[in-house]
Scaffold this motif. Structure first.
Motif, mmCIF file in Angstrom:
data_model
loop_
_atom_site.group_PDB
_atom_site.id
_atom_site.type_symbol
_atom_site.label_atom_id
_atom_site.label_comp_id
_atom_site.label_asym_id
_atom_site.label_seq_id
_atom_site.Cartn_x
_atom_site.Cartn_y
_atom_site.Cartn_z
ATOM 1 N N GLY A 628 0.804 -1.209 0.000
ATOM 2 C CA GLY A 628 0.000 0.000 0.000
ATOM 3 C C GLY A 628 0.842 1.266 0.000
ATOM 4 N N PHE A 629 0.199 2.361 -0.353
ATOM 5 C CA PHE A 629 0.866 3.672 -0.401
ATOM 6 C C PHE A 629 -0.123 4.735 0.042
ATOM 7 C CE2 PHE A 629 1.579 7.716 -2.550
ATOM 8 C CZ PHE A 629 2.893 7.987 -2.206
ATOM 9 N N ALA A 630 0.355 5.715 0.800
ATOM 10 C CA ALA A 630 -0.436 6.882 1.174
ATOM 11 C C ALA A 630 0.450 8.114 1.063
ATOM 12 C CB ALA A 630 -0.972 6.751 2.597
ATOM 13 N N GLY A 631 -0.048 9.152 0.403
ATOM 14 C CA GLY A 631 0.737 10.366 0.233
ATOM 15 C C GLY A 631 -0.116 11.607 0.377
ATOM 16 N N LEU A 632 0.432 12.601 1.041
ATOM 17 C CA LEU A 632 -0.233 13.890 1.226
ATOM 18 C C LEU A 632 0.687 14.967 0.671
ATOM 19 C CD1 LEU A 632 -2.845 15.046 2.511
ATOM 20 C CD2 LEU A 632 -1.507 15.443 4.599
ATOM 21 N N ASN A 633 0.187 15.722 -0.317
ATOM 22 C CA ASN A 633 0.994 16.735 -0.987
ATOM 23 C C ASN A 633 0.325 18.099 -0.888
ATOM 24 O OD1 ASN A 633 1.369 14.025 -2.499
ATOM 25 N ND2 ASN A 633 3.203 15.185 -3.022
ATOM 26 N N PHE A 634 1.129 19.098 -0.581
ATOM 27 C CA PHE A 634 0.640 20.471 -0.516
ATOM 28 C C PHE A 634 1.497 21.324 -1.449
ATOM 29 C CE2 PHE A 634 1.303 24.786 1.072
ATOM 30 C CZ PHE A 634 0.001 25.271 1.040
ATOM 31 N N GLY A 635 0.846 22.202 -2.217
ATOM 32 C CA GLY A 635 1.589 23.131 -3.060
ATOM 33 C C GLY A 635 1.009 23.250 -4.447
#
Length: 729
Positions: A628-635
């Protein structure tokens, strides 16, 4: 046996390139990049999906309406706040796909899709790989991605499931990278990245239109990479250059030239570790690695021409021709005493390969009974001519040097394929996509080393298969698509797997059969505006005559066919905007990859006859059950940007008898960056940390290693910083 298709790849490649040059005179519109069904998107604004098409199925059909699992990674994500060298960095968010950076640049990235390719001990097998349409998988099914230049990439597309079989032999999945075009304002960019373990990457990129009318444009990227390596005896250096030149000859015709070079001299190979060695010190190399100075040198140069011609409002043609050369010299850790056998091939492998081919296809887009019809018919030919030499890896008492000649043979592999694909709107809600491909693969080996007990081992064989596939898409409403597909596939033994015979004699093992598979998939795709994409797919594959280890002796593994294996599971992914400039990505895969019929195998070394049984229900080595993969990106396009991500890989068995396994692990990474964008320039800087909690883990495994050195450790906590400056004219 029928003879191979040809023995002169060089003449073939030259003639194809010459033919393509001569036919330049009229073009097709370029194929459009896709966001895909499980997109990995470079900026939150890009989540606003448009109806776009993908090249993965060759049919210009909107990706949302394709009855297949397709994902796309943008060039920004390939080369943004990352090292920008390993394809594995950018593929972590794609469900169904496991891409493992071995931290051993003498071996290629370990990639598997839905369990296909998981048993590869080096390189990539069981999958089809392409760079701008040029196969990076050879006709025998062996491939590599080391020459993929990420700095000039526009996108990478990943196709999973039954429709992969439309690419022929070893199509457990398809990965394609496409170089960006150079159209638009002139740009010059430079980048420098440095981090832990003496790692550095520097690059320069240029793109521009050549003439005032902008009918000719180009892009070029040069990249150099150096590292001391996380492990002892794992230093590496790589240089890569990639360029594409487009000539818009007229409104109806276009010619593209693509050139690629790659060099990786004297890359050190630390070899795998036993479990005890991994527990004691993951950063160590084996004694054998330093004793024999195990290493690999690789050089590759290739070029291709792509000619697009629109014949009318409904018809177009595309012709691709390519030619390349690759040399590999590898020093192995095989004891000198073992090479005393007069039929042994030695501890130094020297390969010189020439390859080339063509792919020509005709496309029709029109109406059939008032319904939209798209039809593609094509012809594909590829050939590899390989000169294999083997030498002792010692001279007297000196180890790790080239000694006496022990093997000399010429191997030629060719394929001739024909394919037909169609997509037709049956009703307003149902669309049928179907196709079939007929493939023939010929292998010929000519022995040139006939000395004493080492007899003439020449021979030839061939494989053929017809692989149909069909899929039905149901348009439930504007936001939801449901689909089902079914197809057949096949996978021939590679030259590396056929290189040695179970009876100990020299020459290729030409008694191996091709594996055959039946593949099914059902799925759903959801698109909600603004900014949410979701996909769910359930798959089932039965395979017969898959390859498994037959013997381990003298530093060599030989293979045999086994009765039946099964790969089934599910994939799920979501990409959504939580708020302005804040994006969440989630991906999960469940894979149940098992043996369906017991078979005898070899455990340990030397092992010249079966001494163990693989029970029914045993898991296929190298294939984790959960990931599994989880990613949080801001910008956004400018200003502050940040990222936080986690990756989970379940425990994985390292051998067919399931007696040992690599433990599961979760890795946490974080990054912080800042982008300044002005009228004529853009500056991006970033700082990233991986494996924040400094976890000891096994990054990849060497499946069925005869010496029990199954484990390739991943790096501890590492830091990476980089800066990129682009100037636009």
């Amino acid at each position: 046996m029928r003879k191979p298709l040809s023995t002169s790849t060089a003449r073939l490649g030259a003639s194809l390139l010459g033919l393509a040059c001569c036919t330049a005179g009229a073009a097709d519109t370029t194929e459009v990049a896709a966001i895909g069904n499980t997109a990995v998107i470079s900026s939150p604004a890009a989540v606003e999906m448009e109806t776009v098409t993908v090249t993965a199925t060759r049919l210009p059909v909107a990706s949302f309406d394709v009855p297949a699992s397709i994902s796309t990674v943008s060039g920004e994500d390939l080369y943004g706040n990352t090292l920008g060298v390993n394809l594995s960095e950018a593929l972590v968010a794609i469900p169904g796909l496991i891409a493992r950076d071995r931290q051993n640049y003498a071996q290629d990235t370990q990639i598997s899709i839905r369990g296909f390719g998981s048993r590869a001990t080096f390189g990539v097998r069981g999958l089809r790989l392409y760079l701008d349409g040029i196969p990076a998988t050879q006709p025998d099914g062996q491939g590599q991605v080391s020459h993929f230049n990420l700095g000039s990439a526009e996108r990478v597309e990943v196709l999973r499931g039954p429709f992969s079989s439309m690419y022929g032999n070893s199509s457990g999945g398809v990965i394609q990278m496409f170089t960006a075009d150079g159209a638009g304002d002139p740009m010059v960019g430079g980048a420098f990245v440095a981090g832990s373990f003496g790692t550095q990457r520097s690059s320069i990129t240029m793109r521009s239109s050549v003439d005032p009318a902008r009918t000719i444009d180009y892009i070029a990227n040069y990249m150099r990479f150096d590292t001391d390596g996380f492990r002892d005896h794992s230093a590496a250096k790589r240089e890569s250059f990639n360029t594409k030149l487009n000539w818009q000859i007229s409104e109806a015709s276009r010619l593209s030239l693509v050139l690629n070079t790659f060099s990786s001299p004297d890359t050190q190979d630390p070899l795998g570790l036993t479990r005890a060695q991994f527990n004691a010190d993951p950063s160590q190399a084996t004694v054998q690695a330093t004793q024999f100075n195990t290493r690999k040198s690789a050089e590759q140069n290739q070029g291709g021409l792509i000619y697009d011609l629109r014949l009318s409002s409904t018809q177009s043609v595309r012709v691709l021709g390519y030619y390349g050369e690759r040399t590999v010299e590898q020093y192995l850790a095989i004891p000198a005493a073992t090479q005393g056998n007069p039929r042994h091939g030695g501890g130094v492998v020297d390969l010189s390969t020439q390859y080339g081919g063509t792919d020509a296809r005709w496309t029709y887009e029109g109406l059939l009974g008032g319904r939209q019809l798209t039809l593609v018919a094509g012809l594909n030919y590829d050939e590899l001519s390989q000169h294999r030499l083997g030498y002792n890896n010692f001279v007297g008492s000196e180890l790790g040097v080239r000694g006496a000649l022990r093997r000399d043979e010429r191997n030629v592999v060719g394929n001739l394929d024909q394919y037909l694909q169609a997509s037709v709107a049956l009703t307003e809600r149902f669309t049928l996509m179907a196709g079939a491909r007929h493939s023939r693969v010929d292998i010929e080996s000519r022995d040139r080393y006939i000395v004493g007990a080492n007899r003439d081992d020449s021979g030839n064989t061939d494989y053929s298969a017809t692989t149909p596939v069909a899929g039905l898409t149901y348009r439930a409403n504007d936001a939801l698509r449901l689909y089902a597909s079914y197809g057949r596939g096949f996978e021939t033994p590679t030259l590396a797997e056929a290189a040695y015979r179970p009876d100990g004699n020299a020459g290729l093992n030409l008694d191996l059969e091709a594996a055959r598979s039946n593949n099914a998939e059902v799925g759903a795709k959801l698109r909600l505006q603004p900014g949410t994409l979701a996909e769910l797919a359930v798959f089932h594959t039965d395979t017969r005559d898959e390859l498994a280890v037959a013997t381990n002796s003298g530093g060599r593994s030989t293979f045999r066919n086994i009765d039946e294996t099964r790969r089934q599971g599910a994939e799920a992914s979501v990409t959504t905007l939580l708020a302005k400039d804040l994006r969440l990505q989630l991906a999960y895969t469940w894979l149940d990859a098992t043996v369906r019929q017991p078979y005898a195998t070899c455990v340990g070394t030397p092992c010249t006859a079966a001494n163990a049984t693989v029970a029914r229900g045993s898991r296929i080595a190298g294939a984790p059950e959960h990931s599994g993969f989880a990613g949080l990106n801001f910008g956004g396009r400018s200003g502050l940007n940040a990222e936080l991500d986690a990756r989970y890989i379940d425990s994985v068995f390292v051998n067919d008898v399931n007696s040992e396994s690599a433990p599961s692990y979760t890795l946490i990474g974080a990054g912080l960056g800042y982008i300044v964008e002005r009228a004529h320039w853009r500056l991006r800087g970033f700082l990233r940390a991986d494996n924040l909690f400094d976890k000891d883990y096994v990054g990849s495994v060497i499946v069925n290693d005869g010496n029990g050195r199954f484990y390739e450790p991943g790096p501890g906590r590492s830091v990476l910083a980089g800066v990129n400056l682009d100037w636009n004219g």
